[in-house]
Design a protein around this motif. Structure first.
Motif, short mmCIF file in Angstrom:
data_model
loop_
_atom_site.label_atom_id
_atom_site.label_comp_id
_atom_site.label_asym_id
_atom_site.label_seq_id
_atom_site.Cartn_x
_atom_site.Cartn_y
_atom_site.Cartn_z
N GLU A 1 0.83 -1.21 0.00
CA GLU A 1 0.00 0.00 0.00
C GLU A 1 0.87 1.26 0.00
O GLU A 1 0.53 2.25 -0.65
N ARG B 1 0.19 3.75 -3.00
CA ARG B 1 -0.44 5.03 -2.68
C ARG B 1 0.58 6.18 -2.54
O ARG B 1 0.18 7.31 -2.27
N TYR C 1 -6.77 1.69 5.00
CA TYR C 1 -5.80 2.28 4.08
C TYR C 1 -6.32 3.60 3.52
O TYR C 1 -5.56 4.57 3.37
N ASP C 2 -7.60 3.64 3.20
CA ASP C 2 -8.19 4.87 2.68
C ASP C 2 -8.09 6.00 3.70
O ASP C 2 -7.83 7.16 3.35
N ASP D 1 -4.60 7.35 3.92
CA ASP D 1 -4.35 8.17 2.74
C ASP D 1 -4.88 9.59 2.93
O ASP D 1 -4.21 10.57 2.58
#
Length: 432
Positions: free
Chosen positions: A122, A126, A334-335, A338
Motif C-alpha cells: 500500500e 499510494r 488504508y483509505d 491516505d
C-alpha cells in the motif's frame, strides 16, 4: 512520547470513548469476516491538539468520500493502548486502524509478534513512501527482530515530533530573566527562579518527562554513533560512559538544587503540562505534541527554543497508524491513512500547531506554527533527531520511570541508577 510517548500522550481524553457514526462504501481486505460497512478507529490525541483536530477533519473527509459506512471512533489513553495492545490485537475486538507508539519496544514488538499488517504494498501503491522523508520513515520499517529502520512497513507516521523548551515569557519578564541562549544561561535562569521561590521545571516522575530530561542531558554529550549504538544496537551501550554519567549526576543535582520538585515523583505528564498551562512552572521541556494545546489554552505569552548547546534532541516521525493483522476492514483503514496524509489535512495539522510530514508549507500561516516547523527542519537537516530513551527494548519505559523516581527521591544514587538501566537493557537487547 512519549512515545515515548509518549510519552507521551496523557493528552488524550480517554473519557471521550464513544462512537462517531459516519458512512462509506468500500470493500474490505482480508482479516476476518467483514461487511465493508464499518471502520473501527482508535487514537489517543486530545480533541484540541493539532492531531486531534486534523483527524476529526479527516473523518469528515472520509465521510464525504465513503457514503454508507459507519465509523466507530474510540478515544483511548496512551497508557491504556500501551499496556493492552498485545492482548487486544490477539482478540476479536481489534480495531481496523489504530494509533500506536513507534520504536523497537512498541510497534517493533507487535510486528515481531505477528500482530500487525505489512503495509509495504500500500505504501508503494499510494505513494506514502515518497511523501515521507528518510528520517521520518525510519520508524515505519521493522526487521524480523522488531528493530526499526529496515524490513517491512508496519506503520505510517502521520506527523513528526521533537522536544523543545517551552517557557513562560511573562514569568521570565516578571523575574527579570532573559531568554536563555546557552546551557549556562538556562541554568542561571533556573537558579534565579529558585532564589525567588519558584520551582523552574514542570516535571512528572510517574510517566515522562522526568527520564526525558535525563536523556536530553546525555544527548548533549553524545553523537550519532552513540545514538545508533543505543537505539539500533550498532555498537555497545555503556551506561557508565561519560554521557550517561553526566546525565545521571546532573539530574540528581538538579533535584537537590530545587530545579525539579521531589513532589513531582508521582505526577503524570498531564500534571506537568497543566502546571505549565496554569503559570505555575516557567519552563517545560517536552514535545511538539503539546504545541497545539498550549496555543489553544495558554492565557500568557509563551515561546520555545531548542535545548541549548546540544546537536541532538529527542524526536522522530510521530506515532504510527498501524493496521492490526486481524482487522476486518483493511481497505477502509488504508483509505483513512491516505486522507490523513493528504496536503489538505497535513496543512491543517501544521496550522493547528503540529509538525506535518506532507504539507504545503507555503500554506502554513500561523507564526508560531511556522517557528515550530522551521525548528524541526533545522533538526532534521543536521540529523539531530535522537528518538526516545524507552525505545530500545520491551518494557524499558517502565524501568526508566521506576528507576528515575528512585533517583528523584534519593532512593538510588546515580551509579545505582545506571547499574539498573544497564542490567535491564542488557537482559533484553536483541543479539545482533
Amino acid at each position: 512520547m512519549l512515545t515515548a510517548r509518549r510519552r507521551v500522550a496523557a493528552l488524550a481524553a480517554a473519557a471521550l470513548s464513544g462512537a462517531l457514526l459516519l458512512t462509506s462504501c468500500g470493500d474490505s481486505d482480508s482479516g476476518g469476516s467483514s461487511d465493508g460497512k464499518t471502520l473501527k478507529l482508535w487514537h489517543y490525541e486530545a480533541p484540541n491538539s493539532a492531531m486531534g483536530q486534523a483527524w476529526d477533519a479527516a473523518i469528515k473527509e472520509f465521510k464525504a468520500k465513503h457514503p454508507g459506512v459507519k465509523v466507530e471512533f474510540e478515544a483511548k489513553g496512551f497508557e491504556q493502548i500501551q499496556k493492552t495492545a498485545p492482548m487486544v490485537l490477539n482478540s476479536s475486538d481489534a480495531p481496523d486502524l489504530m494509533e500506536y507508539n513507534k520504536g523497537n519496544a512498541t510497534a517493533g514488538l507487535l510486528s515481531k509478534q505477528g500482530l500487525l499488517t505489512d503495509l509495504g504494498a500500500e505504501a508503494t501503491k499510494r505513494g506514502w513512501d515518497k511523501k515521507l522523508s528518510a528520517g521520518v520513515r525510519t520508524t515505519s520499517l521493522y526487521d524480523t527482530d522488531g528493530v526499526m529502520g529496515s524490513g517491512k512497513w508496519y506503520g505510517v507516521p502521520n506527523y513528526a515530533e521533537y522536544t523543545m523548551v517551552f517557557y513562560n515569557k511573562d514569568l521570565f519578564a516578571e523575574h527579570g530573566i532573559a531568554e536563555p541562549k546557552t546551557f549556562d544561561e538556562l541554568t542561571a535562569a533556573m537558579d534565579k527562579f529558585v532564589a525567588d521561590g519558584v520551582t523552574p521545571l514542570a516535571n512528572a516522575g510517574a510517566e515522562y518527562p522526568a527520564h526525558q530530561y535525563l536523556y536530553q542531558l546525555a544527548l548533549s554529550k553524545a553523537d550519532r554513533a552513540w545514538v545508533d549504538a543505543y537505539e539500533l544496537y550498532q555498537g555497545k551501550t555503556d551506561f557508565h560512559d561519560a554521557a550517561w554519567t553526566y546525565a545521571a549526576d546532573t539530574f540528581a543535582d538538579w533535584v537537590k538544587k530545587g530545579y525539579i520538585s521531589k513532589n513531582s515523583t508521582s505526577s503524570k505528564a498531564e500534571d506537568a503540562g497543566v502546571s505549565f498551562l496554569q503559570g505555575k512552572s516557567p519552563i517545560f521541556f517536552s514535545g511538539s505534541w503539546w504545541y497545539g494545546r498550549f496555543q489553544d489554552e495558554a492565557k500568557f505569552d509563551w515561546d520555545t527554543f531548542l535545548w541549548p548547546d546540544s546537536h541532538l534532541t529527542l524526536g522522530s516521525g510521530g506515532n504510527l497508524w498501524v493496521v492490526p493483522k486481524g482487522a476486518k476492514n483493511k481497505e477502509l483503514a488504508y483509505d483513512f491513512i491516505d486522507i490523513t496524509l493528504s496536503k489538505q489535512i497535513q496543512t491543517l495539522l501544521g496550522n493547528k500547531g503540529g509538525v506535518p510530514v506532507a504539507a504545503d508549507t507555503s500554506a502554513i500561516t500561523d507564526p508560531k506554527s511556522k517557528t515550530l516547523i522551521d525548528n524541526f527542519n533545522t533538526l532534521a537537516e543536521r540529523d539531530g533527531l535522537a528518538f526516545y530513551p524507552d525505545w530500545p527494548v520491551a518494557g524499558f519505559y517502565d524501568v526508566l520511570v521506576s528507576e528515575t523516581q528512585k533517583l528523584m527521591t534519593g532512593g538510588a544514587k546515580p551509579d545505582d541508577y545506571l547499574d539498573a538501566l544497564q542490567e535491564a537493557y542488557d537482559k533484553d537487547v536483541p543479539k545482533r
